[in-house]
Design a protein around this motif. Structure first.
Motif, mmCIF file in Angstrom:
data_model
loop_
_atom_site.group_PDB
_atom_site.id
_atom_site.type_symbol
_atom_site.label_atom_id
_atom_site.label_comp_id
_atom_site.label_asym_id
_atom_site.label_seq_id
_atom_site.Cartn_x
_atom_site.Cartn_y
_atom_site.Cartn_z
ATOM 1 N N PRO A 84 0.821 -1.210 0.000
ATOM 2 C CA PRO A 84 0.000 0.000 0.000
ATOM 3 C C PRO A 84 0.857 1.263 0.000
ATOM 4 C CG PRO A 84 0.036 -0.994 2.182
ATOM 5 C CD PRO A 84 0.740 -1.945 1.265
ATOM 6 N N ALA A 85 0.407 2.268 -0.758
ATOM 7 C CA ALA A 85 1.094 3.563 -0.768
ATOM 8 C C ALA A 85 0.063 4.605 -1.156
ATOM 9 C CB ALA A 85 2.251 3.554 -1.760
ATOM 10 N N TYR A 86 0.318 5.852 -0.765
ATOM 11 C CA TYR A 86 -0.646 6.911 -1.084
ATOM 12 C C TYR A 86 -0.628 7.197 -2.579
ATOM 13 C CZ TYR A 86 -1.136 7.468 3.882
ATOM 14 O OH TYR A 86 -1.387 7.234 5.200
ATOM 15 N N ASP A 88 -2.172 9.135 -4.604
ATOM 16 C CA ASP A 88 -2.231 10.465 -5.213
ATOM 17 C C ASP A 88 -0.914 11.221 -5.106
ATOM 18 O OD1 ASP A 88 -2.232 11.615 -2.564
ATOM 19 O OD2 ASP A 88 -4.341 11.102 -2.435
ATOM 20 N N MET A 89 0.076 10.668 -4.424
ATOM 21 C CA MET A 89 1.364 11.350 -4.306
ATOM 22 C C MET A 89 2.308 10.905 -5.412
ATOM 23 S SD MET A 89 2.028 10.998 -0.224
ATOM 24 C CE MET A 89 2.637 12.553 0.363
ATOM 25 N N PHE A 94 6.122 11.078 -1.836
ATOM 26 C CA PHE A 94 5.889 9.977 -0.908
ATOM 27 C C PHE A 94 7.151 9.678 -0.088
ATOM 28 C CE2 PHE A 94 5.675 5.281 -0.158
ATOM 29 C CZ PHE A 94 4.629 5.297 0.742
ATOM 30 N N PHE A 97 7.812 12.343 2.409
ATOM 31 C CA PHE A 97 6.891 12.211 3.542
ATOM 32 C C PHE A 97 7.394 11.147 4.523
ATOM 33 C CE2 PHE A 97 3.251 9.521 5.010
ATOM 34 C CZ PHE A 97 2.822 10.344 6.033
ATOM 35 N N ILE A 98 7.777 9.977 3.977
ATOM 36 C CA ILE A 98 8.278 8.907 4.834
ATOM 37 C C ILE A 98 9.541 9.370 5.569
ATOM 38 C CG2 ILE A 98 9.206 6.553 4.867
ATOM 39 C CD1 ILE A 98 6.266 6.523 4.253
ATOM 40 N N GLN A 100 10.369 12.343 6.429
ATOM 41 C CA GLN A 100 10.000 13.275 7.496
ATOM 42 C C GLN A 100 9.438 12.548 8.705
ATOM 43 O OE1 GLN A 100 7.475 15.912 5.209
ATOM 44 N NE2 GLN A 100 8.834 17.627 5.671
ATOM 45 N N VAL A 101 8.542 11.582 8.432
ATOM 46 C CA VAL A 101 7.968 10.834 9.543
ATOM 47 C C VAL A 101 9.059 10.061 10.283
ATOM 48 C CG1 VAL A 101 6.336 9.034 10.190
ATOM 49 C CG2 VAL A 101 5.739 10.627 8.409
ATOM 50 N N GLN A 145 10.621 2.822 0.681
ATOM 51 C CA GLN A 145 10.182 3.410 1.950
ATOM 52 C C GLN A 145 10.568 2.525 3.142
ATOM 53 O OE1 GLN A 145 7.708 2.401 4.238
ATOM 54 N NE2 GLN A 145 7.030 0.638 3.055
ATOM 55 N N MET B 1 5.208 15.553 14.790
ATOM 56 C CA MET B 1 4.765 14.549 13.817
ATOM 57 C C MET B 1 3.367 14.876 13.286
ATOM 58 S SD MET B 1 6.819 12.431 12.858
ATOM 59 C CE MET B 1 8.467 12.923 13.250
ATOM 60 N N VAL B 4 3.626 16.821 10.177
ATOM 61 C CA VAL B 4 3.986 16.066 8.963
ATOM 62 C C VAL B 4 2.733 15.434 8.349
ATOM 63 C CG1 VAL B 4 5.382 14.191 8.030
ATOM 64 C CG2 VAL B 4 6.279 15.587 9.886
ATOM 65 N N THR B 77 -7.606 0.970 1.028
ATOM 66 C CA THR B 77 -6.396 0.770 0.224
ATOM 67 C C THR B 77 -5.286 0.103 1.021
ATOM 68 O OG1 THR B 77 -5.578 2.950 0.798
ATOM 69 C CG2 THR B 77 -6.851 2.781 -1.216
ATOM 70 N N THR B 79 -3.403 1.484 3.210
ATOM 71 C CA THR B 79 -2.332 2.389 3.637
ATOM 72 C C THR B 79 -2.340 2.595 5.143
ATOM 73 O OG1 THR B 79 -3.809 4.192 3.033
ATOM 74 C CG2 THR B 79 -2.024 3.703 1.514
ATOM 75 N N LEU B 82 0.491 0.898 6.613
ATOM 76 C CA LEU B 82 1.738 1.646 6.450
ATOM 77 C C LEU B 82 1.811 2.766 7.486
ATOM 78 C CD1 LEU B 82 4.109 2.010 4.271
ATOM 79 C CD2 LEU B 82 2.709 3.875 3.443
#
Lengths: 307, 242
Positions: A84-86, A88-89, A94, A97-98, A100-101, A145, B1, B4, B77, B79, B82
């Motif tokens: 799974p991945a977003y 729309d990015m 993406f 984002f990872i 940064q998190v 990721q 966080m 983000v 989905t 996600t 994740l």
């Protein structure tokens, strides 16, 4: 170091993982095998802290997964089943984002992003939206990721599922090239994958551990391991003569024009005697070769006993 | 966080047409309500009451629409697996998502500034009242949103999430309406009716929209948000892996 003790997960009445014990050390690349619904994914979800165990404990790097969830999650890279991945990015967004998190900043972030993009070859698709990527690229984004923060523990749920042979090969190479002091856990039902990349094979079925040793040891469980097979030209002749050779314990008719000769363990080379017999009988032989155990057979016989 | 997550969610609203459609429809409908149905000109008063009076009914359908994907989509989905295995807490994820959607709603409110310009051009309204009413609108939107997010955590299906949150929001709006309350006076004791009425968005919103910012009304919306967000937390923890 991962220490799993008496791990059990129940969904209502259904026991998905049943009293699992497992210790995994640095440098282990573990192939987690089992039929569908065996509890592989559930175990992985508990390792990554996504699911809470019903009972039992998991320690990763000396920390309890439920009690120190955040710290443990920092040590783990995880590729969930189906990547799974977003959607729309874009790939670049993406991964940023990872990063940064994951708390990567400044020069280190830039450097890690660069390394990972080269490692999984994403440079060409960085500005594409993830939903427009092919399956192979999506999987690579998922892998990227997972390894972005250079984790000590890498958990990959069916990383090569649905990929073509070239892509499978790439993913396997990537796993092998990771540094040697990491823990990698791969779930799969492709058996050749385990012998290709893993140094340890763990088979579970119905939530129970059935086997835990090297892939070589798994092969040795096959009755055909080290057997010698003869493929005949045309029709198979009467092969009862072979039984008389010293050291031969069984002859398996493994095909319409093929027999496999199983030798006793104390005889490490049956070839000379077989050659003599073939020669004396005047058989027309297409090929003679040594079998390395059929993992499929071992897998089936092991997991079917439980089912 | 939380920041983000906020950034990702906020830009995701604009990466898909969701935010644009939301803002556009919101602006068109608020214009229609204010000028045609609310008789903005005919009233001959320099205030924005026609706009604010219709806002709860506009939010009733639009806010659930922007909230419905919050968790449903993550669960559908996959996600969510994740997201929840990254080193963040559920609360951080929840707040990031909530604030992102709240910011989109806030942005659409800000974009109604031509109304404010118009009323200032035509007369001399009490701008303090208008600011208070805007603030009230945003707070009320937050409460709608918290309900919508909770409903979205309940189901993988966005349409179901939308319908559930419209229904729940409708109950909160309706509980203060004359029609319901007068119908209930026949069968229920006064105390109970007062309690029902005190849950209403309308009562608390209308007081603030008139320019009276009391701690009671502000507190009502904030508590409502906290309650529904806490409920969302429980639902997510319970449902994330199903």
């Amino acid at each position: 170091m991962i220490r799993i003790k008496n791990l059990t997960k129940k969904f209502d009445q259904f026991v998905a993982v049943d009293n699992l014990d497992l210790e995994i050390h640095s440098g282990d690349i573990v192939g987690f095998l089992g039929p569908n619904g065996a509890g592989k994914s559930t175990t992985m979800k508990m390792l990554t802290g996504f699911l809470q165990p019903t009972s039992g404990s998991i320690e990763i790097c000396e920390m309890d997964v439920t009690k120190q969830a955040l710290k443990v999650k920092q040590k783990i890279g995880y590729l969930p089943e189906g990547t799974p991945a977003y959607a729309d990015m874009t790939v670049a967004q993406f991964l940023h984002f990872i990063a940064q998190v994951r708390g990567l900043k400044g020069e280190l972030k830039k450097q890690r992003l660069q390394t990972v993009v080269t490692q999984v070859q994403l440079a060409d698709v960085l500005d594409k939206q993830i939903e427009n990527l092919s399956k192979g690229f999506k999987r690579r984004v998922g892998l990227a990721q997972a390894i972005l923060h250079d984790p000590e523990v890498l958990i990959l749920d069916e990383p090569t599922d649905g990929l073509d042979p070239n892509q499978k090969h790439q993913v396997r190479q990537l796993i092998q090239n990771l540094s040697k002091d990491k823990i990698v856990i791969i779930s799969t039902h492709i058996l050749e994958e385990v012998s290709a990349v893993c140094n340890r094979a763990v088979i579970i079925a119905k939530g129970k551990k059935l086997f835990d040793d090297t892939p070589q040891a798994l092969k040795q469980k096959s009755p055909l391991n080290n057997a010698i097979s003869i493929e005949f030209e045309g029709k198979k002749p009467d092969t009862s003569q072979l039984r008389l050779a010293p050291g031969v314990i069984d002859i398996i008719e493994s095909g319409p024009d093929k027999v496999s000769i199983v030798g006793h363990q104390s005889y490490d080379n049956l070839f000379p005697q077989i050659f003599d017999i073939v020669h004396l009988q005047g058989w027309h032989v297409k090929a003679i070769y040594s079998e390395t155990g059929q993992l499929d057979d071992v897998f089936r016989s092991m997991t079917e006993e439980v089912a | 966080m939380t920041s983000v997550i906020f950034k990702r969610e906020f830009s995701s609203f604009f990466a898909t047409p969701v935010a644009y459609v939301f803002i556009l429809i919101f602006l068109i409908l608020s214009g229609v309500f204010t000028f045609y149905i609310g008789n903005f000109y005919e009233r001959g008063q320099a205030d924005l009451m026609p706009f604010f009076n219709f806002l709860p009914w506009l939010y009733l359908f639009l806010v659930p629409a922007i909230a419905m994907r919050t968790w449903s989509e993550e669960r559908k989905t996959g996600t969510i697996e994740l997201l929840m295995t990254l080193p963040i807490t559920t609360t951080q994820a929840l707040l990031g998502k909530f604030f992102a959607a709240w910011a989109v709603v806030g942005l659409s409110l800000l974009l109604t500034f031509p109304l404010w310009l118009t009323v200032n051009y035509l007369g001399e309204p009490d701008n303090g009242v208008i600011v208070a009413a805007y603030l009230a609108s945003w707070l009320m939107a937050g409460a709608f949103l918290a309900i919508g997010i909770c409903m979205s955590a309940f189901t993988k299906n966005q349409v179901v999430a939308f319908i559930l949150s419209v229904v729940v929001c409708f109950l909160f709006v309706l509980s203060g309406s004359e029609i319901l309350l007068s119908a209930l006076t026949e069968i229920l004791p006064v105390l109970l009716i007062d309690t029902i009425a005190s849950f209403s968005f309308l009562n608390h919103f209308e007081a603030m929209a008139k320019g009276v910012l009391s701690a009671k009304d502000i507190g009502y919306f904030i508590i409502l948000m906290l309650v529904w967000l806490s409920a969302s937390f429980v639902v997510i923890e319970h449902k994330k892996a199903v």
